[in-house]
Design a protein around this motif. Structure first.
Motif, PDB file in Angstrom:
ATOM      1  N   VAL A   1      10.829   2.800  -2.458  1.00 39.04           N
ATOM      2  CA  VAL A   1      11.218   4.189  -2.598  1.00 39.04           C
ATOM      3  C   VAL A   1      10.958   4.909  -1.112  1.00 39.04           C
ATOM      4  CG1 VAL A   1       8.496   4.695  -2.849  1.00 39.04           C
ATOM      5  CG2 VAL A   1      10.342   6.367  -3.513  1.00 39.04           C
TER       6      VAL A   1
ATOM      7  N   TYR B   1       6.469  -0.933  -4.151  1.00 38.43           N
ATOM      8  CA  TYR B   1       5.350  -1.086  -5.189  1.00 38.43           C
ATOM      9  C   TYR B   1       5.848  -1.760  -6.516  1.00 38.43           C
ATOM     10  CZ  TYR B   1       3.677   3.159  -2.679  1.00 38.43           C
ATOM     11  OH  TYR B   1       2.997   3.955  -1.789  1.00 38.43           O
TER      12      TYR B   1
ATOM     13  N   ILE C   1       3.726   6.322  -9.254  1.00 35.08           N
ATOM     14  CA  ILE C   1       4.092   5.915  -7.916  1.00 35.08           C
ATOM     15  C   ILE C   1       2.608   6.376  -7.139  1.00 35.08           C
ATOM     16  CG2 ILE C   1       5.163   6.083  -5.868  1.00 35.08           C
ATOM     17  CD1 ILE C   1       7.770   6.478  -7.644  1.00 35.08           C
TER      18      ILE C   1
ATOM     19  N   LEU D   1       9.867  -1.902  -7.011  1.00 31.46           N
ATOM     20  CA  LEU D   1      10.563  -0.556  -6.419  1.00 31.46           C
ATOM     21  C   LEU D   1      10.206  -0.510  -4.925  1.00 31.46           C
ATOM     22  CD1 LEU D   1      11.185   2.261  -7.008  1.00 31.46           C
ATOM     23  CD2 LEU D   1       9.047   2.997  -6.958  1.00 31.46           C
TER      24      LEU D   1
ATOM     25  N   ILE E   1       5.469  -1.436 -10.353  1.00 32.55           N
ATOM     26  CA  ILE E   1       5.119  -0.174 -11.137  1.00 32.55           C
ATOM     27  C   ILE E   1       5.547  -0.649 -12.734  1.00 32.55           C
ATOM     28  CG2 ILE E   1       5.423   2.105 -11.934  1.00 32.55           C
ATOM     29  CD1 ILE E   1       4.279   1.898  -8.989  1.00 32.55           C
TER      30      ILE E   1
END
Length: 259
Positions: A13, A29, A46, A11, A31
């Motif tokens: 974001v 990240y 998150i 990810l 996840i």
């Protein structure tokens, strides 16, 4: 013996806090998710420590964001989203321009774009003006419009206003008809969302039809006379847009008192 691979999203974001930050950035990240996790479940996993004020801003009640540049409004299962997007996601707000806190939008700033319209429409109550905020997220599905475009959500808001103020229909249609930012600059949005949906397209096309029919009204010296036919030729509208000629007074929105 077969070992099941972990269900994991790689990810990036969007992170921004308008209270403190001068520029935005992305946090990365890995996840893990479970088979039954929904998108809201995933967002809740998150880590928040790297975000401004150690809070990750997103709307838990009205989900709206972009995954790999597609707009998502439904709390779908992550496993379904992975089938479409793969396991590498870039999550953005619907509009970076109006980002307030991470994925949350600053609707107050977006609302200020319409001050000129509200100044010319004294019939609108303060509570009705606030209602526009509920439509504004639809403005940001297509993010390539020029800065003058009023926005898809705004046109649906005008439809809502016409139902509440039928005597002001002419004023509202004139706003839709603006050459600068008006409804004929609309771009279809169905393919810009996941899952694809033509619900907004249908609503906007119906409003375009309403405006074009009004422009065919055979009232002498009417400011829109003949405009519908000219627009049909200019934009080469599809057969679904083909509009009948208005020849009876009862079908004319002005003569019938419907405007």
């Amino acid at each position: 013996m077969t070992i099941n691979a972990k269900r994991r999203i790689f990810l990036s974001v969007f992170a921004f806090d308008s209270r403190f930050d001068y520029q935005s950035g992305y946090l990365r990240y890995d996840i893990d998710y479970k088979e039954d996790d929904t998108l809201l479940d995933f967002l809740g996993k998150i880590p928040t420590g790297d975000f401004g004020n150690k809070e990750f801003g997103y709307d838990k009640e009205f989900l709206h964001l972009r995954i790999n540049d597609k707009c998502v409004f439904d709390n779908l299962k992550v496993s379904e989203l992975v089938k479409h997007f793969g396991n590498a996601w870039i999550i953005d707000p619907l509009s970076k321009k109006y980002a307030k806190k991470d994925l949350l939008l600053n609707y107050e700033v977006a609302l200020s774009f319409y001050e000129g319209f509200f100044a010319s429409a004294s019939f609108i109550y303060p509570s009705e003006k606030e209602e526009l905020k509920n439509f504004l997220s639809m403005n940001f599905i297509a993010d390539h419009h020029d800065e003058d475009y009023f926005g898809d959500g705004f046109f649906l808001y005008l439809k809502w206003l016409m139902a509440r103020h039928p005597m002001q229909k002419r004023h509202i249609l004139k706003t839709m008809a603006s050459k600068k930012g008006g409804i004929m600059s609309y771009t279809p949005t169905a393919s810009l969302m996941y899952p694809p949906s033509n619900s907004i397209d249908v609503e906007i096309e119906n409003l375009q039809t309403l405006f074009l029919n009004a422009s065919k009204c055979p009232v002498k010296k009417g400011e829109w006379v003949g405009l519908g036919n000219k627009i049909e030729c200019k934009y080469k509208l599809k057969p679904s847009f083909k509009l009948p000629n208005v020849t009876e007074k009862s079908r004319c929105p002005i003569m019938s008192g419907k405007m």
